[in-house]
Motif scaffolding. Structure first.
Motif, PDB file in Angstrom:
ATOM      1  N   THR A 192       0.830  -1.213   0.000  1.00 28.56           N
ATOM      2  CA  THR A 192       0.000   0.000   0.000  1.00 28.56           C
ATOM      3  C   THR A 192       0.861   1.260   0.000  1.00 28.56           C
ATOM      4  O   THR A 192       0.504   2.257  -0.645  1.00 28.56           O
ATOM      5  N   ALA A 193       1.992   1.230   0.707  1.00 25.84           N
ATOM      6  CA  ALA A 193       2.886   2.394   0.715  1.00 25.84           C
ATOM      7  C   ALA A 193       3.433   2.675  -0.682  1.00 25.84           C
ATOM      8  O   ALA A 193       3.529   3.831  -1.114  1.00 25.84           O
ATOM      9  N   ALA A 194       3.783   1.611  -1.424  1.00 20.52           N
ATOM     10  CA  ALA A 194       4.277   1.779  -2.796  1.00 20.52           C
ATOM     11  C   ALA A 194       3.182   2.343  -3.699  1.00 20.52           C
ATOM     12  O   ALA A 194       3.455   3.164  -4.589  1.00 20.52           O
ATOM     13  N   ALA A 195       1.947   1.910  -3.473  1.00 17.59           N
ATOM     14  CA  ALA A 195       0.831   2.420  -4.268  1.00 17.59           C
ATOM     15  C   ALA A 195       0.627   3.912  -4.031  1.00 17.59           C
ATOM     16  O   ALA A 195       0.412   4.689  -4.973  1.00 17.59           O
ATOM     17  N   ILE A 196       0.697   4.339  -2.765  1.00 22.22           N
ATOM     18  CA  ILE A 196       0.543   5.762  -2.450  1.00 22.22           C
ATOM     19  C   ILE A 196       1.664   6.578  -3.080  1.00 22.22           C
ATOM     20  O   ILE A 196       1.456   7.717  -3.515  1.00 22.22           O
ATOM     21  N   LYS A 197       2.867   5.988  -3.176  1.00 26.63           N
ATOM     22  CA  LYS A 197       3.984   6.674  -3.850  1.00 26.63           C
ATOM     23  C   LYS A 197       3.655   6.912  -5.320  1.00 26.63           C
ATOM     24  O   LYS A 197       3.967   7.980  -5.876  1.00 26.63           O
ATOM     25  N   ARG A 198       3.032   5.946  -5.971  1.00 21.51           N
ATOM     26  CA  ARG A 198       2.637   6.118  -7.378  1.00 21.51           C
ATOM     27  C   ARG A 198       1.621   7.248  -7.515  1.00 21.51           C
ATOM     28  O   ARG A 198       1.658   8.024  -8.476  1.00 21.51           O
ATOM     29  N   LEU A 199       0.727   7.347  -6.549  1.00 17.02           N
ATOM     30  CA  LEU A 199      -0.258   8.426  -6.551  1.00 17.02           C
ATOM     31  C   LEU A 199       0.433   9.779  -6.422  1.00 17.02           C
ATOM     32  O   LEU A 199       0.085  10.745  -7.109  1.00 17.02           O
ATOM     33  N   ASP A 200       1.415   9.835  -5.555  1.00 21.12           N
ATOM     34  CA  ASP A 200       2.175  11.064  -5.344  1.00 21.12           C
ATOM     35  C   ASP A 200       2.963  11.436  -6.599  1.00 21.12           C
ATOM     36  O   ASP A 200       3.008  12.607  -6.991  1.00 21.12           O
ATOM     37  N   ASP A 201       3.577  10.436  -7.241  1.00 19.54           N
ATOM     38  CA  ASP A 201       4.336  10.702  -8.471  1.00 19.54           C
ATOM     39  C   ASP A 201       3.437  11.229  -9.587  1.00 19.54           C
ATOM     40  O   ASP A 201       3.893  11.982 -10.450  1.00 19.54           O
ATOM     41  N   ALA A 202       2.165  10.829  -9.539  1.00 16.84           N
ATOM     42  CA  ALA A 202       1.209  11.294 -10.550  1.00 16.84           C
ATOM     43  C   ALA A 202       0.672  12.689 -10.234  1.00 16.84           C
ATOM     44  O   ALA A 202      -0.111  13.248 -11.016  1.00 16.84           O
ATOM     45  N   GLY A 203       1.083  13.251  -9.098  1.00 12.62           N
ATOM     46  CA  GLY A 203       0.651  14.594  -8.731  1.00 12.62           C
ATOM     47  C   GLY A 203      -0.779  14.671  -8.239  1.00 12.62           C
ATOM     48  O   GLY A 203      -1.411  15.726  -8.310  1.00 12.62           O
ATOM     49  N   LEU A 204      -1.289  13.553  -7.707  1.00 11.88           N
ATOM     50  CA  LEU A 204      -2.679  13.505  -7.254  1.00 11.88           C
ATOM     51  C   LEU A 204      -2.765  13.597  -5.732  1.00 11.88           C
ATOM     52  O   LEU A 204      -1.833  13.266  -5.011  1.00 11.88           O
ATOM     53  N   LEU A 205      -3.900  14.037  -5.276  1.00 13.30           N
ATOM     54  CA  LEU A 205      -4.118  14.303  -3.856  1.00 13.30           C
ATOM     55  C   LEU A 205      -4.551  13.040  -3.118  1.00 13.30           C
ATOM     56  O   LEU A 205      -5.420  12.305  -3.579  1.00 13.30           O
TER      57      LEU A 205
END
Length: 287
Positions: free
Chosen positions: A180-193
């Motif tokens: 789940t932490a890696a998934a949230i990193k992908r969200l952050d890299d995509a510039g999403l909230l």
């Protein structure tokens, strides 16, 4: 005569004709102030004690109802459920009991909806389901919710409430922390909230993974938030912990979370944040 008086029963039951029985569930006692509150009044106040402000725990359905625009919710991955990867004795029966009691397939509901017209991907954990512990199914549902947020360029909100990793799944459950932490990193890299809303309790492997990785971290008043319980910490360090340690207000004071938001103001607060995020995205796209 004296002997007859002593033979009489000490207590006399008086029959009251037409006495009505009060159905169970009409009243509830606040565990903090011990006020007796009419259940319908409590629901109208979003399950917040009108006297002392104590926040009762919500079911996932209540949380969605209080937060999202009416009729806007579409559930994802409803058929994704836990297995028994370690053949843990009694685990299938425990899952069956949790499903029967809660009416849920798993400890988290994920989907898409709107808050004051603003579209968002949302996840809500339900502490009635094995204390909303995180196993493989919970981790996978969160990862898929992140995937949909990235695909549709939408923010993600997760109402977090958990006792931690699900012990019946052992290392499989612990791996969900990294997943789940890696998934949230992908969200952050995509510039999403990403907004985690920490509710009572948020502990163990959930607090140490996606629970504390938000761009803006909100919490409900009085929520217990931490990795290890305060009694275990006190026994380990041989010291008395400060008053209110691991409660939402203490964490905000020490910079661990951004804002403690009373439940009646939560929807309004989330709508304001989502609106600001949309303005930011439009400006960035225009630039």
């Amino acid at each position: 005569m004296v002997l007859e008086l002593f033979k009489k029963p000490k207590y006399v039951t008086i029959r009251q004709e037409g006495k009505r029985e009060i159905p169970e569930g009409l009243w509830v006692k606040c565990p903090r102030c011990e006020e007796i509150v009419y259940n319908k009044d409590l629901l109208k106040n979003l399950k917040v004690c009108p006297k002392c402000g104590f926040h009762f725990r919500l079911t996932a359905a209540e949380r969605l109802d209080f937060t999202l625009d009416e009729g806007s919710f579409v559930e994802y991955d409803a058929d994704l459920v836990a297995d028994n990867p370690l053949d843990f004795p009694g685990y299938p029966e425990k899952l069956a009991e949790a499903r029967q009691v809660t009416g849920l397939a798993e400890a988290i509901i994920t989907g898409e909806g709107t808050i004051a017209g603003h579209r968002t991907i949302i996840g809500v954990m339900d502490p009635r389901f094995i204390m909303a512990s995180m196993g493989a199914a919970v981790g996978e549902k969160i990862v898929r919710a992140v995937g949909r947020a990235c695909e549709r360029r939408l923010p993600l909100i997760i109402f977090v409430a958990s006792g931690g990793a699900r012990m019946q799944e052992g290392v499989v459950a612990l791996l969900q922390m990294a997943k789940t932490a890696a998934a949230i990193k992908r969200l952050d890299d995509a510039g999403l909230l990403y907004i985690p809303v920490l509710t009572d309790p948020t502990t163990g492997g959930v607090s140490a993974s996606f629970g504390m990785l938000g761009d803006i971290i909100l919490a409900e008043p009085g929520a217990l938030i931490g990795f290890t319980g305060p009694r275990v910490i006190e026994q380990t360090i041989k010291q008395k912990l400060p008053e209110g340690f691991q409660r939402a207000e203490f964490l905000q004071e020490h910079g661990m979370i951004d804002l403690v938001v009373p439940r009646p103001k939560m929807r309004e607060t989330l709508a304001r944040i989502l609106k600001l995020h949309e303005w930011r995205r439009r400006y960035a796209d225009g630039a």
